[in-house]
Motif scaffolding. Structure first.
Motif, PDB file in Angstrom:
ATOM      1  N   UNK A 299       0.846  -1.248   0.050  1.00  0.00           N
ATOM      2  CA  UNK A 299      -0.076  -0.016  -0.022  1.00  0.00           C
ATOM      3  C   UNK A 299       0.953   1.382  -0.050  1.00  0.00           C
ATOM      4  N   UNK A 300       2.075   1.324   0.919  1.00  0.00           N
ATOM      5  CA  UNK A 300       2.921   2.338   0.572  1.00  0.00           C
ATOM      6  C   UNK A 300       3.383   2.587  -0.705  1.00  0.00           C
ATOM      7  N   UNK A 301       3.674   1.432  -1.292  1.00  0.00           N
ATOM      8  CA  UNK A 301       4.205   1.556  -2.767  1.00  0.00           C
ATOM      9  C   UNK A 301       3.322   1.938  -3.661  1.00  0.00           C
ATOM     10  N   UNK A 302       2.198   1.652  -3.600  1.00  0.00           N
ATOM     11  CA  UNK A 302       0.949   2.409  -4.493  1.00  0.00           C
ATOM     12  C   UNK A 302       0.616   3.581  -4.555  1.00  0.00           C
ATOM     13  N   UNK A 426       0.243  -0.905 -11.285  1.00  0.00           N
ATOM     14  CA  UNK A 426      -0.730  -2.131 -11.557  1.00  0.00           C
ATOM     15  C   UNK A 426      -0.410  -3.324 -10.903  1.00  0.00           C
ATOM     16  N   UNK A 427       1.151  -3.509 -11.107  1.00  0.00           N
ATOM     17  CA  UNK A 427       1.724  -4.809 -10.733  1.00  0.00           C
ATOM     18  C   UNK A 427       1.567  -4.915  -9.345  1.00  0.00           C
ATOM     19  N   UNK A 432      -0.674  -7.056  -4.453  1.00  0.00           N
ATOM     20  CA  UNK A 432      -1.237  -7.019  -3.254  1.00  0.00           C
ATOM     21  C   UNK A 432      -2.773  -7.641  -3.108  1.00  0.00           C
ATOM     22  N   UNK A 433      -3.421  -7.498  -4.123  1.00  0.00           N
ATOM     23  CA  UNK A 433      -4.804  -8.453  -4.212  1.00  0.00           C
ATOM     24  C   UNK A 433      -4.591  -9.815  -3.972  1.00  0.00           C
ATOM     25  N   UNK A 434      -3.379 -10.102  -4.569  1.00  0.00           N
ATOM     26  CA  UNK A 434      -3.301 -11.706  -4.576  1.00  0.00           C
ATOM     27  C   UNK A 434      -2.721 -12.005  -3.052  1.00  0.00           C
ATOM     28  N   UNK A 435      -1.872 -11.413  -2.453  1.00  0.00           N
ATOM     29  CA  UNK A 435      -1.598 -11.734  -0.902  1.00  0.00           C
ATOM     30  C   UNK A 435      -2.682 -11.372  -0.124  1.00  0.00           C
ATOM     31  N   UNK A 436      -3.574 -10.430  -0.380  1.00  0.00           N
ATOM     32  CA  UNK A 436      -4.926 -10.177   0.438  1.00  0.00           C
ATOM     33  C   UNK A 436      -5.724 -11.606   0.273  1.00  0.00           C
ATOM     34  N   UNK A 437      -6.000 -11.893  -0.874  1.00  0.00           N
ATOM     35  CA  UNK A 437      -6.852 -13.153  -1.290  1.00  0.00           C
ATOM     36  C   UNK A 437      -6.303 -14.248  -0.632  1.00  0.00           C
ATOM     37  N   UNK A 438      -5.147 -14.552  -0.491  1.00  0.00           N
ATOM     38  CA  UNK A 438      -4.543 -15.740  -0.283  1.00  0.00           C
ATOM     39  C   UNK A 438      -4.408 -15.884   1.310  1.00  0.00           C
ATOM     40  N   UNK A 439      -4.395 -14.538   1.989  1.00  0.00           N
ATOM     41  CA  UNK A 439      -4.522 -14.600   3.492  1.00  0.00           C
ATOM     42  C   UNK A 439      -5.869 -14.685   4.084  1.00  0.00           C
ATOM     43  N   UNK A 440      -6.995 -13.966   3.627  1.00  0.00           N
ATOM     44  CA  UNK A 440      -8.103 -14.126   3.772  1.00  0.00           C
ATOM     45  C   UNK A 440      -9.216 -15.151   3.195  1.00  0.00           C
ATOM     46  N   UNK A 601       4.486  -9.542 -12.468  1.00  0.00           N
ATOM     47  CA  UNK A 601       4.101 -10.520 -11.249  1.00  0.00           C
ATOM     48  C   UNK A 601       2.811 -10.235 -10.823  1.00  0.00           C
ATOM     49  N   UNK A 602       2.081  -9.147 -11.102  1.00  0.00           N
ATOM     50  CA  UNK A 602       0.787  -9.157 -10.500  1.00  0.00           C
ATOM     51  C   UNK A 602      -0.397  -9.680 -11.467  1.00  0.00           C
ATOM     52  N   UNK A 603      -0.139 -10.175 -12.603  1.00  0.00           N
ATOM     53  CA  UNK A 603      -1.229 -10.592 -13.469  1.00  0.00           C
ATOM     54  C   UNK A 603      -1.460 -12.008 -13.140  1.00  0.00           C
ATOM     55  N   UNK A 604      -2.562 -12.403 -13.685  1.00  0.00           N
ATOM     56  CA  UNK A 604      -3.165 -14.113 -13.255  1.00  0.00           C
ATOM     57  C   UNK A 604      -2.715 -14.715 -14.469  1.00  0.00           C
ATOM     58  N   UNK A 605      -2.652 -14.310 -15.743  1.00  0.00           N
ATOM     59  CA  UNK A 605      -2.668 -15.035 -16.927  1.00  0.00           C
ATOM     60  C   UNK A 605      -1.234 -15.793 -17.025  1.00  0.00           C
ATOM     61  N   UNK A 606      -0.147 -15.305 -16.570  1.00  0.00           N
ATOM     62  CA  UNK A 606       1.290 -16.181 -16.661  1.00  0.00           C
ATOM     63  C   UNK A 606       1.040 -17.351 -15.495  1.00  0.00           C
ATOM     64  N   UNK A 607       0.318 -16.911 -14.582  1.00  0.00           N
ATOM     65  CA  UNK A 607       0.202 -17.835 -13.545  1.00  0.00           C
ATOM     66  C   UNK A 607      -0.607 -19.287 -13.877  1.00  0.00           C
ATOM     67  N   UNK A 608      -1.765 -18.856 -14.546  1.00  0.00           N
ATOM     68  CA  UNK A 608      -2.644 -20.056 -14.979  1.00  0.00           C
ATOM     69  C   UNK A 608      -2.073 -20.592 -16.102  1.00  0.00           C
ATOM     70  N   UNK A 609      -0.871 -20.083 -16.869  1.00  0.00           N
ATOM     71  CA  UNK A 609      -0.417 -21.210 -18.009  1.00  0.00           C
ATOM     72  C   UNK A 609       0.576 -21.731 -16.973  1.00  0.00           C
ATOM     73  N   UNK A 610       1.476 -21.415 -16.015  1.00  0.00           N
ATOM     74  CA  UNK A 610       2.429 -22.056 -15.271  1.00  0.00           C
ATOM     75  C   UNK A 610       1.934 -23.091 -14.600  1.00  0.00           C
TER      76      UNK A 610
END
Length: 803
Positions: A299-302, A426-427, A432-440, A601-610
């Motif tokens: 959040x600081x970074x954004x 954006x990334x 941030x959304x990824x970490x928050x979703x995995x935590x909650x 690193x913030x996009x979902x598409x490459x993670x789905x492919x991986x």
């Protein structure tokens, strides 16, 4: 009349003592030592850099607290703040309650612990460091470039600056000047911050102050400190100084009058520096010791990136971002100390930046190395400093995504970094959304600006009603196919990149079309354009047609059009990965998607492919990390990820876990109906087991039959060919289970059926229902041979008559 007492923290009137040169004899009587570059005696360690004029007897410097005392003072100041919990918003920060401004005043403003960078004409030497356990000297010369330094405050408590601002005392020192707390006597004592220069004799520093004034006056961003006024004050420490205020509010720039010091009047920000926040993170204190700490750092970074973007739009770069130059107040942040900000068109002078935070090309090239990307390097280094002392790590894939976003921001080659503050933001938000979703374990969706969500599903069969061919192949009792697609089909099920808005053909490619792939290729050639995005669109169309050589040629053309930028363009890696999948080279495709993941690193598409590549390679743990990160972040749009997770559960024999995952897909998802079909098929499916097929138990079958009427099949009709085929599949497995248990009971390998379990009546009912369904399937047969095969199959399961 007695002379008035000198206020605390202020040097007595009169000229400054002239420092002795390095190598001069120690002025202490009877000492044979020499003055070292540290400013202390080589023999006895005396502080001798400042000698009294006109005599060999040295006068000691202004007493200095050792660095440990300075650190203790900072710690004491930090404890004045109380930190409350953050709100539940994505970018919410802990709420810092501030003490009164007066509580932040430093009673012994001395040389900063560890000294300061000289900075004169780019000099990186540190001046004002302690020596042999003794306090550092506040006045002296840089031992590298010989430039004088003076850390003595110019103002004392009670001074009236500009006829308006009553000084309370020092609160901090920035890279170039002391910061004082003062009260605005014309606005009911409103607290303000005054900032002057440490090196007021330095023309470079004076010019930098002019730049800071210009930037502050033109800045209107809420996260950048606001300038209120600028005034000058008579320097009582200079020659002839009388200590009285000879204020001026005219336009005289710094250095216009050598007896005056210029001060910027800014809003007083009551908060903690991020360096103090870092200390709390390291100690795991309060909200900064919670599992959410990495979310606060992001959040600081954004927020900082939003402020940097406002400067970059004005062709300015911040240059000197570090934890000490960002304050957290209330639940917000503020960039302070803009003395290093400079115009990118100005390639003269020297760059002011902190060691460890300055981009390597700036260290190497000076002002010629400055760019937007060098600013992003400083932010990446700042975020890394904040988080490196944290004892906790983000959950799941979040830790790797966080590491990758910092790795790209701080890459040694500036061309490998993010291209703009907005792109990096954006990334950061994606991570941030990824970490928050995995935590909650709750989704925090946000549409991607780079990839369009695909309407197709990364599933070959699990979410589909079995076709009629399933009963015509001769395999009466097939295992449930988990639905992992073959690599050649995967490119059509992955998200599609949006055209780059900067591409000349972006508007053409953004137009909707109903043309098939062959016709689309022809139309794009007919446009007469040859752009990178046209090549990529034609490449995907050739893959859809199975024309791999033509697809490779389009990729080669796109690489040539990109020229020297090709190694830094993630789009090339993405399409190369698609081509590798089409050629069934999953290992090579994985390497290309890894490069896309590093860039985005913030996009979902490459993670789905991986995730698919790892699943295909037989690495279920890696596949689960990728799929889970995608699924938790956006459940309504990422049905492909949950199907991947369900396949992993089925491979482990976890029927219940697979159904639970598939059943959690929201109804708003376009893949909701496919998931409900998959639940029924999993509940009633033959799974692979160690000693043979693993059949569902009675409760699983009951659940499958119970779900069947609620499925949306045959365009919503209650009866139809699809429903008949799915029910026939369930009935077959149910009948097999009854037969297996009956046979086990006859041989004695299992106990006889108990109450509520299989009976002869149950077998008769199942055979009757299955026979009827198979005869209905026979009506779907496209040829007489299929009709005959299905009738024979119906006759084979027909129950024996009871009469």
């Amino acid at each position: 009349m007695n002379a008035p007492a000198t206020p605390p923290g202020k040097r007595p009137p009169g000229p400054r003592p002239a420092p002795l040169p390095v190598g001069a004899p120690c002025p202490r009587p009877g000492c044979d030592g020499r003055v070292e570059s540290t400013g202390f005696c080589s023999t006895r360690g005396h502080a001798v850099r400042c000698a009294a004029p006109g005599g060999p007897g040295g006068v000691p410097p202004v007493p200095e607290s050792p660095p440990t005392a300075g650190a203790r003072r900072r710690a004491e100041t930090a404890q004045l703040f109380t930190v409350g919990p953050a709100g539940d918003g994505l970018l919410d920060l802990p709420v810092i309650s501030t003490p009164s401004p007066e509580a932040l005043v430093v009673t012994d403003p001395r040389v900063p612990a560890g000294g300061k960078t000289c900075g004169h004409e780019g000099c990186t030497a540190v001046v004002g460091r302690s020596y042999a356990g003794q306090a550092a000297l506040p006045v002296g010369f840089c031992d590298r470039c010989g430039h004088p330094y003076d850390f003595t405050p110019r103002l004392a408590p009670g001074d009236l600056v500009g006829g308006q601002y009553r000084v309370v005392g020092c609160v901090a020192n920035g890279g170039l000047g002391w910061v004082y707390l003062a009260h605005d006597m014309r606005l009911d004592g409103n607290p303000v911050a005054l900032k002057g220069l440490i090196n007021d004799r330095d023309p470079v520093a004076l010019q930098r102050e002019k730049e800071e004034l210009r930037v502050l006056i033109g800045s209107d961003h809420p996260d950048i400190v606001r300038v209120i006024n600028f005034v000058s004050h008579k320097d009582s420490t200079g020659p002839g100084g009388d200590g009285q205020d000879k204020d001026s509010q005219d336009g005289d720039g710094p250095g216009g009058d050598s007896s005056h010091t210029r001060y910027i009047v800014m809003e007083f920000v009551r908060g903690m520096h991020l360096s103090q926040v870092r200390d709390r993170i390291t100690r795991g204190e309060g909200p900064f010791g919670e599992d959410r700490v990495f979310e606060y750092v992001l959040s600081y970074g954004c927020r900082i990136l939003d402020a940097l973007e406002s400067l970059h739009r004005k062709n300015l770069v911040y240059c000197d971002l570090k934890p000490n130059n960002v304050m957290h107040y209330a639940d917000r942040i503020k960039l302070i100390d803009l003395g290093a900000v400079r115009d990118l068109d100005d390639r003269t002078g020297h760059v002011l930046g902190a060691r460890g935070f300055t981009a390597p090309e700036v260290v190497r090239m000076g002002v010629e190395g400055l760019s937007v990307r060098s600013d992003l390097f400083t932010l990446g280094a700042t975020l890394r400093t904040l988080s490196e002392g944290c004892g906790k790590q983000p959950p799941g894939l979040g830790a790797e995504s966080y590491a990758r976003v910092l790795a790209r921001a701080t890459a040694a080659d500036p061309r490998q970094r993010f291209g703009s503050a907005r792109e990096m933001a954006e990334q950061l938000r994606g991570v941030l959304r990824e970490i928050r979703s995995l935590r909650t374990r709750t989704e925090t969706p946000e549409p991607s600006t780079l990839f369009a969500a695909t309407a197709t599903l990364l599933d070959a069969s699990l979410g589909r009603v079995p076709p009629l061919e399933r009963w015509l192949t001769g395999e009466v009792r097939p295992l449930l196919d988990p639905g992992l697609p073959e690599p050649g089909r995967v490119p059509h099920h992955l998200p599609v990149p949006y055209p780059d808005p900067a591409d000349p053909a972006a508007a053409l490619l953004a137009q909707p079309t109903t043309s098939g792939p062959r016709r689309l290729i022809q139309q794009l050639y007919a446009s007469g354009r040859e752009t990178v995005e046209i090549c990529f669109r034609q490449l995907r169309a050739h893959l859809e047609l199975g024309e791999l050589d033509a697809a490779r040629e389009r990729l080669t053309t796109a690489r040539a059009l990109l020229g020297g930028l090709a190694p830094y363009d993630w789009r090339l890696c993405w399409h190369q990965g698609l081509l590798c999948l089409a050629r069934r080279d999953t290992e090579a495709a994985q390497g290309e998607f890894e490069r896309v993941y590093h860039a985005l690193p913030g996009e979902y598409a490459p993670k789905l492919a991986l995730g698919y590549c790892a699943e295909k390679a037989g690495a279920p743990a890696d596949a689960e990390r990728y799929y889970d990160a995608v699924w938790q972040r956006s459940r309504s749009t990422q049905g492909s990820a949950v199907f991947g997770l369900a396949r992993l559960r089925l491979a482990a024999g976890d029927r219940t876990g697979a159904v639970a995952l598939l059943g959690s897909l929201p109804e708003v998802s376009r893949h909701y109906d496919a998931a409900r079909i998959a639940c029924v098929r999993v509940l009633a499916g033959r799974l692979e087991g160690g000693d043979g097929p693993l059949l569902p138990d009675r409760s699983d079958l009951a659940a499958a039959f119970g779900r069947l009427p609620r499925l949306y099949l045959d365009e919503g009709h209650h009866a139809g060919p699809a429903r008949d085929r799915l029910e026939a599949e369930i009935l077959e497995v149910a009948l097999e289970r009854v037969a297996v248990r009956a046979g086990a009971a006859r041989t004695g390998s299992r106990p006889p059926a108990g109450p509520g379990d299989s009976t002869d009546d149950e077998e008769f009912t199942l055979r009757t229902r299955l026979e009827a369904k198979l005869r209905r399937l026979a009506r779907q047969a496209p040829a007489p041979a299929g009709l005959a095969a299905l009738v024979d199959l119906a006759n084979s399961v027909r129950p024996k008559t009871r009469f």
